[in-house]
Design a protein around this motif. Structure first.
Motif, PDB file in Angstrom:
ATOM      1  N   LEU A 265      34.073  63.891  29.661  1.00 30.72           N
ATOM      2  CA  LEU A 265      34.751  62.498  29.892  1.00 30.72           C
ATOM      3  C   LEU A 265      34.628  60.941  29.596  1.00 30.72           C
ATOM      4  O   LEU A 265      35.187  60.033  29.420  1.00 30.72           O
ATOM      5  CB  LEU A 265      33.123  62.104  30.866  1.00 30.72           C
ATOM      6  CG  LEU A 265      32.999  63.434  32.179  1.00 30.72           C
ATOM      7  CD1 LEU A 265      32.126  62.936  33.210  1.00 30.72           C
ATOM      8  CD2 LEU A 265      34.772  62.529  33.008  1.00 30.72           C
ATOM      9  N   GLY A 266      33.573  60.590  28.337  1.00 33.18           N
ATOM     10  CA  GLY A 266      33.826  59.347  27.720  1.00 33.18           C
ATOM     11  C   GLY A 266      34.702  58.896  26.893  1.00 33.18           C
ATOM     12  O   GLY A 266      35.254  57.596  26.856  1.00 33.18           O
ATOM     13  N   ALA A 267      35.319  59.990  26.565  1.00 37.45           N
ATOM     14  CA  ALA A 267      36.349  59.725  25.639  1.00 37.45           C
ATOM     15  C   ALA A 267      37.553  60.023  25.926  1.00 37.45           C
ATOM     16  O   ALA A 267      38.345  59.317  26.182  1.00 37.45           O
ATOM     17  CB  ALA A 267      36.329  61.035  24.503  1.00 37.45           C
ATOM     18  N   TYR A 268      37.995  60.059  26.964  1.00 38.32           N
ATOM     19  CA  TYR A 268      38.895  60.142  28.605  1.00 38.32           C
ATOM     20  C   TYR A 268      39.227  59.077  28.994  1.00 38.32           C
ATOM     21  O   TYR A 268      39.634  58.396  29.130  1.00 38.32           O
ATOM     22  CB  TYR A 268      38.757  61.503  29.705  1.00 38.32           C
ATOM     23  CG  TYR A 268      39.889  61.106  30.418  1.00 38.32           C
ATOM     24  CD1 TYR A 268      41.129  61.579  30.634  1.00 38.32           C
ATOM     25  CD2 TYR A 268      39.475  60.212  31.477  1.00 38.32           C
ATOM     26  CE1 TYR A 268      41.958  61.318  31.397  1.00 38.32           C
ATOM     27  CE2 TYR A 268      40.315  60.372  32.824  1.00 38.32           C
ATOM     28  CZ  TYR A 268      41.695  60.499  32.736  1.00 38.32           C
ATOM     29  OH  TYR A 268      42.614  60.671  32.678  1.00 38.32           O
ATOM     30  N   PHE A 269      37.454  58.613  28.816  1.00 41.04           N
ATOM     31  CA  PHE A 269      37.863  57.287  29.474  1.00 41.04           C
ATOM     32  C   PHE A 269      38.229  56.237  28.991  1.00 41.04           C
ATOM     33  O   PHE A 269      39.018  54.879  29.559  1.00 41.04           O
ATOM     34  CB  PHE A 269      35.787  56.934  30.034  1.00 41.04           C
ATOM     35  CG  PHE A 269      36.001  56.963  31.388  1.00 41.04           C
ATOM     36  CD1 PHE A 269      35.387  56.075  32.837  1.00 41.04           C
ATOM     37  CD2 PHE A 269      35.769  58.561  31.935  1.00 41.04           C
ATOM     38  CE1 PHE A 269      34.499  56.196  33.725  1.00 41.04           C
ATOM     39  CE2 PHE A 269      35.634  58.771  33.073  1.00 41.04           C
ATOM     40  CZ  PHE A 269      35.010  57.805  34.435  1.00 41.04           C
ATOM     41  N   TYR A 270      37.552  56.450  27.621  1.00 41.06           N
ATOM     42  CA  TYR A 270      37.981  54.918  26.695  1.00 41.06           C
ATOM     43  C   TYR A 270      39.452  55.432  25.983  1.00 41.06           C
ATOM     44  O   TYR A 270      40.148  54.435  25.412  1.00 41.06           O
ATOM     45  CB  TYR A 270      36.932  55.104  25.543  1.00 41.06           C
ATOM     46  CG  TYR A 270      37.406  55.693  23.968  1.00 41.06           C
ATOM     47  CD1 TYR A 270      37.866  54.688  23.234  1.00 41.06           C
ATOM     48  CD2 TYR A 270      37.777  56.925  23.461  1.00 41.06           C
ATOM     49  CE1 TYR A 270      37.784  55.384  21.831  1.00 41.06           C
ATOM     50  CE2 TYR A 270      37.798  57.359  22.522  1.00 41.06           C
ATOM     51  CZ  TYR A 270      38.157  56.742  21.136  1.00 41.06           C
ATOM     52  OH  TYR A 270      38.549  56.824  20.473  1.00 41.06           O
ATOM     53  N   ILE A 271      40.357  56.517  25.696  1.00 42.43           N
ATOM     54  CA  ILE A 271      41.572  56.537  25.579  1.00 42.43           C
ATOM     55  C   ILE A 271      42.507  56.082  26.899  1.00 42.43           C
ATOM     56  O   ILE A 271      42.818  55.524  27.264  1.00 42.43           O
ATOM     57  CB  ILE A 271      42.143  57.971  26.229  1.00 42.43           C
ATOM     58  CG1 ILE A 271      41.351  58.601  24.648  1.00 42.43           C
ATOM     59  CG2 ILE A 271      43.656  58.034  26.201  1.00 42.43           C
ATOM     60  CD1 ILE A 271      42.296  60.179  24.405  1.00 42.43           C
ATOM     61  N   LEU A 272      42.068  55.748  28.818  1.00 42.53           N
ATOM     62  CA  LEU A 272      42.229  55.264  29.595  1.00 42.53           C
ATOM     63  C   LEU A 272      42.540  53.371  29.222  1.00 42.53           C
ATOM     64  O   LEU A 272      43.019  52.725  30.502  1.00 42.53           O
ATOM     65  CB  LEU A 272      42.050  56.002  30.807  1.00 42.53           C
ATOM     66  CG  LEU A 272      42.282  56.545  31.822  1.00 42.53           C
ATOM     67  CD1 LEU A 272      43.376  56.366  32.214  1.00 42.53           C
ATOM     68  CD2 LEU A 272      43.734  58.334  30.948  1.00 42.53           C
ATOM     69  N   TRP A 273      41.233  53.871  28.897  1.00 45.84           N
ATOM     70  CA  TRP A 273      40.831  51.899  28.844  1.00 45.84           C
ATOM     71  C   TRP A 273      41.600  51.183  28.095  1.00 45.84           C
ATOM     72  O   TRP A 273      42.250  50.299  27.851  1.00 45.84           O
ATOM     73  CB  TRP A 273      39.438  51.611  28.386  1.00 45.84           C
ATOM     74  CG  TRP A 273      38.559  50.629  27.792  1.00 45.84           C
ATOM     75  CD1 TRP A 273      39.167  49.560  28.459  1.00 45.84           C
ATOM     76  CD2 TRP A 273      38.624  49.798  27.012  1.00 45.84           C
ATOM     77  NE1 TRP A 273      38.878  48.121  28.276  1.00 45.84           N
ATOM     78  CE2 TRP A 273      38.008  49.108  27.060  1.00 45.84           C
ATOM     79  CE3 TRP A 273      37.420  50.967  25.622  1.00 45.84           C
ATOM     80  CZ2 TRP A 273      37.137  48.121  25.967  1.00 45.84           C
ATOM     81  CZ3 TRP A 273      36.645  50.518  24.873  1.00 45.84           C
ATOM     82  CH2 TRP A 273      36.472  49.034  24.752  1.00 45.84           C
ATOM     83  N   ARG A 274      42.180  52.073  27.006  1.00 43.26           N
ATOM     84  CA  ARG A 274      43.263  51.046  25.722  1.00 43.26           C
ATOM     85  C   ARG A 274      44.244  51.585  26.241  1.00 43.26           C
ATOM     86  O   ARG A 274      45.730  50.470  26.246  1.00 43.26           O
ATOM     87  CB  ARG A 274      43.371  52.007  24.494  1.00 43.26           C
ATOM     88  CG  ARG A 274      43.979  51.918  23.603  1.00 43.26           C
ATOM     89  CD  ARG A 274      44.024  50.173  23.402  1.00 43.26           C
ATOM     90  NE  ARG A 274      45.438  49.075  22.696  1.00 43.26           N
ATOM     91  CZ  ARG A 274      44.953  48.039  22.621  1.00 43.26           C
ATOM     92  NH1 ARG A 274      43.982  47.262  22.838  1.00 43.26           N
ATOM     93  NH2 ARG A 274      46.206  47.002  22.541  1.00 43.26           N
ATOM     94  N   ILE A 275      45.102  52.482  27.353  1.00 44.86           N
ATOM     95  CA  ILE A 275      46.454  52.271  28.188  1.00 44.86           C
ATOM     96  C   ILE A 275      46.359  50.891  29.220  1.00 44.86           C
ATOM     97  O   ILE A 275      47.193  50.551  29.107  1.00 44.86           O
ATOM     98  CB  ILE A 275      46.549  53.439  28.889  1.00 44.86           C
ATOM     99  CG1 ILE A 275      46.666  55.198  28.380  1.00 44.86           C
ATOM    100  CG2 ILE A 275      47.404  53.896  29.455  1.00 44.86           C
ATOM    101  CD1 ILE A 275      46.599  56.689  29.221  1.00 44.86           C
ATOM    102  N   TRP A 276      45.077  51.035  29.462  1.00 45.25           N
ATOM    103  CA  TRP A 276      45.536  49.710  30.220  1.00 45.25           C
ATOM    104  C   TRP A 276      45.126  48.671  29.614  1.00 45.25           C
ATOM    105  O   TRP A 276      46.311  47.646  29.945  1.00 45.25           O
ATOM    106  CB  TRP A 276      43.749  49.876  31.712  1.00 45.25           C
ATOM    107  CG  TRP A 276      43.823  49.157  33.267  1.00 45.25           C
ATOM    108  CD1 TRP A 276      42.768  48.300  32.789  1.00 45.25           C
ATOM    109  CD2 TRP A 276      44.508  48.770  33.880  1.00 45.25           C
ATOM    110  NE1 TRP A 276      42.842  47.567  34.082  1.00 45.25           N
ATOM    111  CE2 TRP A 276      44.697  47.175  34.478  1.00 45.25           C
ATOM    112  CE3 TRP A 276      45.954  49.294  34.004  1.00 45.25           C
ATOM    113  CZ2 TRP A 276      44.579  46.884  35.264  1.00 45.25           C
ATOM    114  CZ3 TRP A 276      46.960  47.622  34.635  1.00 45.25           C
ATOM    115  CH2 TRP A 276      46.406  47.244  35.507  1.00 45.25           C
ATOM    116  N   ILE A 277      44.817  48.126  28.853  1.00 44.16           N
ATOM    117  CA  ILE A 277      44.595  46.837  28.081  1.00 44.16           C
ATOM    118  C   ILE A 277      46.233  47.131  27.366  1.00 44.16           C
ATOM    119  O   ILE A 277      46.896  45.983  28.049  1.00 44.16           O
ATOM    120  CB  ILE A 277      43.734  46.994  26.729  1.00 44.16           C
ATOM    121  CG1 ILE A 277      42.401  46.844  27.202  1.00 44.16           C
ATOM    122  CG2 ILE A 277      44.394  46.297  25.706  1.00 44.16           C
ATOM    123  CD1 ILE A 277      41.367  47.589  26.315  1.00 44.16           C
TER     124      ILE A 277
END
Length: 313
Positions: A265-277
């Motif tokens: 879950l944590g790794a998925y969150f941080y990939i999505l975070w970079r997409i949004w950035i």
């Protein structure tokens, strides 16, 4: 019948440790889940099946990247994320060293993809090529060094350093580059009417949502790491507890399985975070939204036209 009696009636004991279908263990690591005590065909059942989360979230991530034309590097990152899950599945099922390498090295490579996504943004093609070559060389060095030493601490340290570089760099980008850019565009939109478009969140609202997502993802990831370490430190005691509780209830005491779920879950969150950035740096915050209706759901970066609240109007 009391609840305790009911649970006892539905419980059954572990099988004695034994040799299993995959034969002798060749991996350099073994975890607190006992081998072949739940199944003759799978060495560590809980540590195996919890990797399904990586496959599901990775598929979801690739599907959304293709659907919304997110940058191709994120398709590659989600593919690497899936390989981590599949490698871990076969590793924990068989306890074979080649599958351990697939699991662990895919973690390094996927994090290198995220480094490329972070540091190649807005750079020239030539610089991006140099960056890609440098990261490929770094990945090759880590692979060769780890294969030579077979030292799990080296792998864990390399993964931790790469992950920290990505996370802290994106935090810096959020505050020093993204926030001023969003604020500037927000000021320029004042007084401009766009009747056919939904109202944009303010800069502070977008940044707050992003920071909550970062904090949530990091808390889940680090919580999983803590549970895994406690599982290693107190393994003999935890094994005793499992045998007292018995199956199927004892599976909640499998700390490494929780590590899989929480780091997935944590790794998925941080990939999505970079997409949004990426989308916000591109100035596309008027075309896309970070859709995250509750803390119990997984976030998505979706087109404004696909937001559920707009579809209900």
């Amino acid at each position: 019948m009391s609840l305790q009696s009911l649970l006892g009636a539905l419980s059954f004991s572990y099988h004695e440790p034994r040799h299993g279908f995959w034969g002798e263990k060749t991996s350099t690591l073994n975890f607190c889940e006992e081998d072949y005590v739940m199944s003759y065909y799978c060495a560590e059942v809980c540590n195996t099946i919890t990797n399904a989360l990586f496959v599901w979230l990775g598929y979801k991530g690739i599907r959304d990247c293709i659907r919304y034309s997110h940058p191709p590097i994120f398709v590659v990152a989600f593919a690497g994320y899936i390989v981590v899950g599949l490698g871990s599945t076969f590793f924990h099922a068989s306890l074979k060293y080649p599958m351990q390498l697939v699991d662990e090295l895919a973690m390094i490579y996927t994090t290198c993809f995220m480094c490329f996504a972070t540091f190649s943004y807005g750079r020239s093609t030539r610089l991006s090529i140099f960056l890609g070559a440098g990261l490929a060389s770094l990945a090759w060095f880590i692979t060769a060094r780890y294969y030579q030493t077979k030292d799990p601490q080296f792998h864990q340290d390399a993964y931790a350093v790469l992950t920290a570089i990505v996370v802290f760099s994106n935090m810096w980008i959020m505050e020093r580059i993204l926030r001023p850019a969003l604020k500037k565009r927000e000021e320029s939109r004042k007084g401009v009417r766009t009747p056919n478009r939904p109202k944009l969140p303010t800069t502070n609202e977008m940044m707050k949502q992003m920071w909550v997502m970062v904090a949530t993802g990091l808390s889940i990831f680090l919580g999983g790491y803590l549970i895994w370490n406690l599982d290693n430190m107190y393994c003999s005691t935890i094994r005793q507890w499992r045998h007292r509780v018995q199956l199927p209830w004892a599976v909640v005491l499998e700390g490494h399985a929780w590590w899989h779920l929480m780091t997935g879950l944590g790794a998925y969150f941080y990939i999505l975070w970079r997409i949004w950035i990426h989308r916000c740096l591109d100035g596309d915050e008027d075309k896309f939204r970070l859709y995250w209706p509750s803390i119990l759901s997984v976030p998505e970066v979706v087109a404004v036209d696909d937001m559920p609240d707009k579809k209900m109007r």
